[in-house]
Scaffold this motif. Sequence first.
Motif, PDB file in Angstrom:
ATOM      1  N   ASN A 215      42.189  33.258  38.506  1.00 10.70           N
ATOM      2  CA  ASN A 215      41.611  34.019  39.678  1.00 10.70           C
ATOM      3  C   ASN A 215      39.784  33.681  39.506  1.00 10.70           C
ATOM      4  OD1 ASN A 215      40.727  35.846  37.866  1.00 10.70           O
ATOM      5  ND2 ASN A 215      42.008  37.532  38.710  1.00 10.70           N
ATOM      6  N   ARG A 216      39.229  34.494  40.401  1.00 12.40           N
ATOM      7  CA  ARG A 216      37.873  34.264  40.568  1.00 12.40           C
ATOM      8  C   ARG A 216      36.946  34.753  39.236  1.00 12.40           C
ATOM      9  NH1 ARG A 216      36.750  36.428  46.625  1.00 12.40           N
ATOM     10  NH2 ARG A 216      38.963  37.556  45.733  1.00 12.40           N
ATOM     11  N   SER A 217      37.831  35.509  38.412  1.00 12.14           N
ATOM     12  CA  SER A 217      37.234  36.330  37.330  1.00 12.14           C
ATOM     13  C   SER A 217      37.702  35.623  36.073  1.00 12.14           C
ATOM     14  CB  SER A 217      37.741  37.890  37.395  1.00 12.14           C
ATOM     15  OG  SER A 217      37.479  38.500  38.462  1.00 12.14           O
TER      16      SER A 217
ATOM     17  N   VAL B 265      46.972  34.121  36.678  1.00 13.28           N
ATOM     18  CA  VAL B 265      47.853  34.893  37.711  1.00 13.28           C
ATOM     19  C   VAL B 265      49.014  34.252  37.663  1.00 13.28           C
ATOM     20  CG1 VAL B 265      47.925  35.491  40.181  1.00 13.28           C
ATOM     21  CG2 VAL B 265      45.842  35.644  38.988  1.00 13.28           C
TER      22      VAL B 265
ATOM     23  N   LEU C 190      48.626  39.700  36.029  1.00  7.54           N
ATOM     24  CA  LEU C 190      47.393  39.306  35.709  1.00  7.54           C
ATOM     25  C   LEU C 190      47.633  39.256  34.146  1.00  7.54           C
ATOM     26  CD1 LEU C 190      44.760  41.268  37.458  1.00  7.54           C
ATOM     27  CD2 LEU C 190      45.527  38.985  38.134  1.00  7.54           C
TER      28      LEU C 190
ATOM     29  N   THR D 282      41.642  28.303  42.780  1.00  8.49           N
ATOM     30  CA  THR D 282      41.750  29.779  42.547  1.00  8.49           C
ATOM     31  C   THR D 282      42.704  30.433  43.240  1.00  8.49           C
ATOM     32  OG1 THR D 282      39.066  29.834  42.414  1.00  8.49           O
ATOM     33  CG2 THR D 282      40.302  31.896  42.995  1.00  8.49           C
TER      34      THR D 282
ATOM     35  N   GLU E 298      44.321  34.512  43.661  1.00  8.87           N
ATOM     36  CA  GLU E 298      44.381  35.934  43.641  1.00  8.87           C
ATOM     37  C   GLU E 298      45.672  36.509  43.547  1.00  8.87           C
ATOM     38  OE1 GLU E 298      41.534  37.109  42.793  1.00  8.87           O
ATOM     39  OE2 GLU E 298      40.466  35.095  43.100  1.00  8.87           O
TER      40      GLU E 298
ATOM     41  N   ASP F 101      48.283  38.519  44.830  1.00  6.65           N
ATOM     42  CA  ASP F 101      48.699  39.237  46.446  1.00  6.65           C
ATOM     43  C   ASP F 101      49.554  40.256  45.973  1.00  6.65           C
ATOM     44  OD1 ASP F 101      48.899  39.497  49.005  1.00  6.65           O
ATOM     45  OD2 ASP F 101      50.439  37.667  49.202  1.00  6.65           O
TER      46      ASP F 101
END
Length: 91
Positions: free
Chosen positions: A22-24, A28, A39, A67, A69, A71
Amino acid sequence: MKFVEPPSHNRSAAALVFIGRNRSGQWVAQEQNGLYGGLFVSRAEAMKYALFENGHHPETIVELHRTIELDTQGRLAPIGMLFGAGKRPVA
């Protein structure tokens, strides 16, 4: 005695499980229909979870190089949008 949680679902056919960052930078793992996901701190843990949840079918795990995320609403994009033109899943 070691306690093991059963898989989140009881389906005979294995669904696709997408893994990626993910963006961090967290890993995922997400089932294609949003039935389960989580996560993880490492790729290995995301793969371990995905294999456990999908009944140990590595051929149904797709690692994304974009990327992704987590959901929690079950709204993953249709599979064609995930890969784009000319891109194929990688197990």
